[in-house]
Write an enzyme that holds these catalytic residues in place. Structure first.
Site, PDB file in Angstrom:
ATOM      1  N   THR A 210       0.814  -1.228   0.000  1.00 14.48           N
ATOM      2  CA  THR A 210       0.000   0.000   0.000  1.00 14.48           C
ATOM      3  C   THR A 210       0.846   1.277   0.000  1.00 14.48           C
ATOM      4  O   THR A 210       0.328   2.356  -0.277  1.00 14.48           O
ATOM      5  CB  THR A 210      -0.893   0.043   1.254  1.00 14.48           C
ATOM      6  OG1 THR A 210      -0.028   0.126   2.411  1.00 14.48           O
ATOM      7  CG2 THR A 210      -1.768  -1.198   1.369  1.00 14.48           C
TER       8      THR A 210
ATOM      9  N   ASP B 143      17.063   0.054  -1.657  1.00 16.26           N
ATOM     10  CA  ASP B 143      16.451   0.136  -0.323  1.00 16.26           C
ATOM     11  C   ASP B 143      17.543   0.492   0.692  1.00 16.26           C
ATOM     12  O   ASP B 143      18.462  -0.297   0.940  1.00 16.26           O
ATOM     13  CB  ASP B 143      15.804  -1.209   0.030  1.00 16.26           C
ATOM     14  CG  ASP B 143      15.018  -1.109   1.325  1.00 16.26           C
ATOM     15  OD1 ASP B 143      13.797  -1.338   1.294  1.00 16.26           O
ATOM     16  OD2 ASP B 143      15.623  -0.787   2.377  1.00 16.26           O
TER      17      ASP B 143
HETATM   18  O1  LIG Z   1       8.645   8.228   1.582  1.00 11.23           O
HETATM   19  P1  LIG Z   1       8.189   6.801   1.728  1.00 11.23           P
HETATM   20  O2  LIG Z   1       7.472   6.305   0.511  1.00 11.23           O
HETATM   21  O3  LIG Z   1       7.398   6.593   2.977  1.00 11.23           O
HETATM   22  O4  LIG Z   1       9.486   5.892   1.774  1.00 11.23           O
HETATM   23  C1  LIG Z   1      10.604   6.203   2.519  1.00 11.23           C
HETATM   24  C2  LIG Z   1      10.755   5.270   3.683  1.00 11.23           C
HETATM   25  O5  LIG Z   1      11.093   3.955   3.218  1.00 11.23           O
HETATM   26  C3  LIG Z   1      12.302   3.527   3.838  1.00 11.23           C
HETATM   27  O6  LIG Z   1      12.060   2.861   5.018  1.00 11.23           O
HETATM   28  P2  LIG Z   1      11.478   1.360   5.047  1.00 11.23           P
HETATM   29  O7  LIG Z   1       9.994   1.382   5.007  1.00 11.23           O
HETATM   30  O8  LIG Z   1      12.167   0.566   4.012  1.00 11.23           O
HETATM   31  O9  LIG Z   1      11.857   0.861   6.489  1.00 11.23           O
HETATM   32  P3  LIG Z   1      13.279   0.489   7.100  1.00 11.23           P
HETATM   33  O10 LIG Z   1      14.012   1.790   7.301  1.00 11.23           O
HETATM   34  O11 LIG Z   1      12.939  -0.155   8.372  1.00 11.23           O
HETATM   35  O12 LIG Z   1      13.971  -0.411   6.129  1.00 11.23           O
HETATM   36  C4  LIG Z   1      13.018   4.834   4.107  1.00 11.23           C
HETATM   37  O13 LIG Z   1      14.054   4.722   5.061  1.00 11.23           O
HETATM   38  C5  LIG Z   1      11.905   5.744   4.544  1.00 11.23           C
HETATM   39  O14 LIG Z   1      11.584   5.638   5.922  1.00 11.23           O
HETATM   40  O1  LIG Z   2      13.877   4.062  -3.174  1.00 12.24           O
HETATM   41  C1  LIG Z   2      13.500   3.877  -2.000  1.00 12.24           C
HETATM   42  C2  LIG Z   2      12.202   4.194  -1.564  1.00 12.24           C
HETATM   43  C3  LIG Z   2      11.871   3.989  -0.269  1.00 12.24           C
HETATM   44  N1  LIG Z   2      12.783   3.480   0.578  1.00 12.24           N
HETATM   45  C4  LIG Z   2      14.047   3.173   0.183  1.00 12.24           C
HETATM   46  O2  LIG Z   2      14.860   2.714   0.992  1.00 12.24           O
HETATM   47  N2  LIG Z   2      14.361   3.365  -1.111  1.00 12.24           N
END
Ligand SMILES: O=P(O)(O)OC[C@H]1O[C@H](OP(=O)(O)OP(=O)(O)O)[C@H](O)[C@@H]1O
Ligand SMILES: O=c1cc[nH]c(=O)[nH]1
Ligand SMILES: [Mg+2]
Length: 209
Positions: free
Chosen positions: A108, A200
């Site tokens: 989502t 990521d």
């Molecule tokens: O702007 P958005 O679309 O919300 O995406 C950005 C988010 O996604 C990633 O975290 P992730 O959900 O991968 O979690 P993590 O840091 O625990 O890996 C990143 O570090 C941000 O927090």
């Molecule tokens: O490109 C992306 C988007 C969201 N979170 C990440 O870590 N990478």
């Protein structure tokens, strides 16, 4: 772009290029993120207010500048925010720290909140929220909603990469919060990843994929 500062320092841009390369190892990625965060911290704190203090050097008394007001708060959006946090704390070791647990649901792209801890008096402090990635903006918007619920009103957001779509969502939701980033990339792909991006950030930092 209004309210958005792109930090174009050559060292930042050089390190970012190495981080983007797919062959960069987990160890190098983590070390570069820590190094780059000290440079980003330097820029995001560039206009902090100073006050004069009377001190004694070994030779004489002088008036010398020192940071004014209460200690800063660095608010890390878990997990990947911690990669920026470490370098920021190298530069401002006395900063207070808030941890905000948010991950985005892969289907989502909505934020899922799982943890929140902040100093009690955040309404009296400058809060610098850190997360390497501003993609849709949903995670950072939710994290800042939470900080504002607890009284924070003097907030800046620092990231490494931002997508234009995310910047628009973020600025619509929080027009009072300036954004600092090392790059505004091209767009989000169909899975919500920043293109060309770096993949990521959390997985690359911690080697979880
Ligand atoms: O702007 P958005 O679309 O919300 O995406 C950005 C988010 O996604 C990633 O975290 P992730 O959900 O991968 O979690 P993590 O840091 O625990 O890996 C990143 O570090 C941000 O927090
Ligand atoms: O490109 C992306 C988007 C969201 N979170 C990440 O870590 N990478
Ligand atoms: Mg995250």
């Amino acid at each position: 772009m209004d309210g958005v500062t792109v930090i174009d320092h050559p060292l930042v841009q050089h390190k970012l290029t190495i981080m983007r390369r797919k062959e960069t190892s987990t160890g190098s990625f983590r070390r570069l993120l820590r190094e780059i965060s000290t440079l980003l911290c330097y820029e995001v704190t560039r206009d902090l207010e100073l006050t004069m203090e009377t001190i004694e050097t070994p030779l004489q008394t002088m008036e010398s500048p020192i940071l004014e007001g209460k200690k800063l708060v660095f608010a890390s959006i878990l997990r990947a925010g911690n990669g920026l946090l470490e370098g920021m704390l190298d530069l401002v070791p006395s900063a207070r720290v808030s941890h905000i647990g948010v991950y985005r649901d892969h289907e989502t792209l909505q934020p899922v909140e799982y943890y929140f801890k902040a100093p009690e008096d955040i309404s009296e402090r400058l809060i610098i929220v850190v997360d390497p990635m501003l993609a849709t903006g949903n995670s950072s918007i939710a994290a800042i909603d939470k900080l504002k619920e607890r009284g924070a009103h003097n907030i800046r957001f620092l990231c490494l990469l931002a997508a234009p779509e995310g910047i628009k969502n973020f600025r619509d939701a929080h027009p009072d919060v300036p954004v600092f980033t090392a790059s505004i990339d091209s767009h989000l792909n169909e899975k919500g990843y920043i293109m060309p991006g770096l993949g990521d950030a959390g997985d690359r930092m911690y080697g979880t994929k």
